[in-house]
Design an enzyme around this catalytic site. Structure first.
Site, PDB file in Angstrom:
ATOM      1  CG  ASP A   1      28.009  55.047  50.464  1.00 52.44           C
ATOM      2  OD1 ASP A   1      27.869  53.946  51.013  1.00 52.44           O
ATOM      3  OD2 ASP A   1      27.089  55.594  49.827  1.00 52.44           O
TER       4      ASP A   1
ATOM      5  CE1 TYR B   1      14.801  51.592  56.852  1.00 55.81           C
ATOM      6  CE2 TYR B   1      12.457  51.916  57.306  1.00 55.81           C
ATOM      7  CZ  TYR B   1      13.620  52.277  56.638  1.00 55.81           C
ATOM      8  OH  TYR B   1      13.602  53.337  55.768  1.00 55.81           O
TER       9      TYR B   1
END
Length: 262
Positions: A40, A161
């Site tokens: 991450d 998106y």
């Protein structure tokens, strides 16, 4: 059916492990006794076997993270993602381009019987209407080529998106036919409205009432854990004959919409 029992001692990789669906997935895997390696851009507050910094917008960061993870990898959970924002190319890179590139680096470290689960979105449900273009995008052969394709075609496309999540679905289907020849399955989930930090960011630019339309007909938003369990199922031996599938985890939103449209 104890899904968690199938992960005891297994070596797994989870992207986006610091929050949201990725954090819930990593936590369930840790609790199940898996050897969990998290990736991450922000540190994870979990008892992981290892954590590595990963910026899916950055080719060198992806190369470094992938190189540092040794095999064998029994399962890969691609949960990292970002919401719509001011930089469409960043959204595309994180949600699809970088995710695909990282996965292609890790798949050679996966043995027959292993599996990949990607997180798409019901925001990508429009993929059939753009299949020809999405096949072009998912057929690009490199990180750079995919990013360049998007920048060239972006003016004619809807939001980054939506297109990025559509690309995840089409890529999952495309990859499923190739990787299964190595004994590796790949599937994806299509979440609806999920109460996570990402949804908090989306609400800054999207009215809550509009988001809650996606929470019908079940009438509520899901928790991150309700999204994590289906991912664990798809990547475990209980799902050994499921390959190339997109599993809606949206409380019935897509199903009710299809019926209402007929």
């Amino acid at each position: 059916m104890n899904i968690g029992a199938h992960y005891l001692g297994k070596r797994v990789v989870v992207t986006g492990c610091s929050s949201g669906i990725g954090q819930a997935t990593a936590r369930l895997l840790v609790e199940a006794g898996a050897d969990v390696h998290g990736l991450d851009i922000k540190p994870a507050e979990l008892d992981l076997a290892s954590f590595r910094y990963l910026d899916l917008r950055d080719l060198r960061s992806i190369d470094s993270a992938a190189l540092s993870i040794s095999g064998p990898i029994d399962a890969l959970f691609n949960c990292a993602g970002i919401p719509p924002g001011p930089s469409p190319i960043d959204v595309m890179k994180v949600n699809f381009v970088g995710t695909r590139y990282l996965t292609e680096l890790l798949v050679p470290k996966m043995a027959p019987g292993s599996a990949v689960a990607n997180v798409a979105s019901n925001g990508g449900a429009g993929w059939p209407q753009r299949l020809a273009l999405l096949k072009e995008l998912t057929a690009t052969e490199s990180f750079e080529a995919a990013a360049a394709w998007y920048e060239q075609n972006a003016p004619a496309l809807p939001s980054a998106y939506s297109v990025s999540k559509e690309a995840v679905i089409v890529w999952t289907m495309r990859a499923s036919g190739d990787w299964i020849k190595r004994g590796i399955r790949v599937n994806c989930t299509s979440p609806g409205a999920v109460q996570t930090p990402m949804l908090d960011e989306i609400q800054k630019v999207t009215p809550a009432a509009l988001i809650d339309v996606v929470a019908q007909p079940i009438g509520r938003r899901s928790s991150a854990e309700e999204q994590a369990w289906p991912l664990l199922f798809l990547n475990c031996p209980l799902a050994s004959y499921i390959n190339g599938a997109t599993l809606p985890v949206d409380g019935g939103f897509i199903a009710s919409g299809i019926v209402a449209a007929r």
